[in-house]
Design a protein around this motif. Structure first.
Motif, short mmCIF file in Angstrom:
data_model
loop_
_atom_site.label_atom_id
_atom_site.label_comp_id
_atom_site.label_asym_id
_atom_site.label_seq_id
_atom_site.Cartn_x
_atom_site.Cartn_y
_atom_site.Cartn_z
N ARG A 141 0.94 -1.13 0.08
CA ARG A 141 0.09 -0.14 0.10
C ARG A 141 0.74 1.05 -0.06
N ASP A 142 0.44 2.36 -0.55
CA ASP A 142 1.28 3.45 -0.69
C ASP A 142 1.20 4.35 0.65
N THR A 143 2.11 4.22 1.16
CA THR A 143 2.30 4.96 2.66
C THR A 143 3.14 6.35 2.29
N GLU A 160 -4.71 0.58 7.73
CA GLU A 160 -4.56 1.45 6.41
C GLU A 160 -3.86 2.71 6.99
N GLN A 201 1.37 5.92 7.49
CA GLN A 201 0.87 6.64 6.44
C GLN A 201 1.41 8.24 6.78
#
Length: 131
Positions: free
Chosen positions: A44-46, A65, A69
């Motif tokens: 996932r794009d953190t 999620e 981040q």
């Protein structure tokens, strides 16, 4: 001995033992499959900076999620509301974290790690800006 082993009572005991063995084999297969499934890394794009309000809500837990981040937020530090936390490790060296209380424009409060210092005196000095 063979006559005793062929009695219905001992045959039933053998079947019960075999049923337990089969049950434990099936449970071990299930446990191994679950551990392999849990070891799968979800990409996932953190690294893309997002607004804090898009990632987290006040008075709620940190979701999977939201962990790791990068976020941005406009806030002001509450004057004289800083704490020094001891026994914190930074790249293998024990030191002190300076933690501050920040207030967002909508009134939401945040605990913000301001920085790390090797000594308590340095952490306390960072609390008071030079000037």
């Amino acid at each position: 001995m063979l006559r005793m082993a062929l009695r219905p009572r001992w045959i039933a005991a053998l079947l019960v033992a075999l049923a337990f063995a089969v049950g434990f084999v099936l449970l071990s297969q299930w446990q191994i499959s679950r551990s392999v499934a849990q070891a799968t890394v979800v990409e996932r794009d953190t690294e893309t900076v997002r607004a804090l309000s898009d990632v987290a809500r006040p008075q709620s837990g940190v979701t999977t999620e939201a962990s790791g981040q990068l976020v941005r937020v406009q806030a002001q530090f509450a004057p004289d509301d800083f704490s020094v936390l001891s026994g914190r490790v930074n790249f293998g060296t024990e030191g002190y974290w300076l933690v501050g209380h920040a207030v967002v424009d909508d009134g939401t409060s945040l605990a913000v790690a301001v920085g790390w210092a090797a000594t308590e005196a340095d952490a306390l000095a960072a609390e008071r800006p030079a000037g």
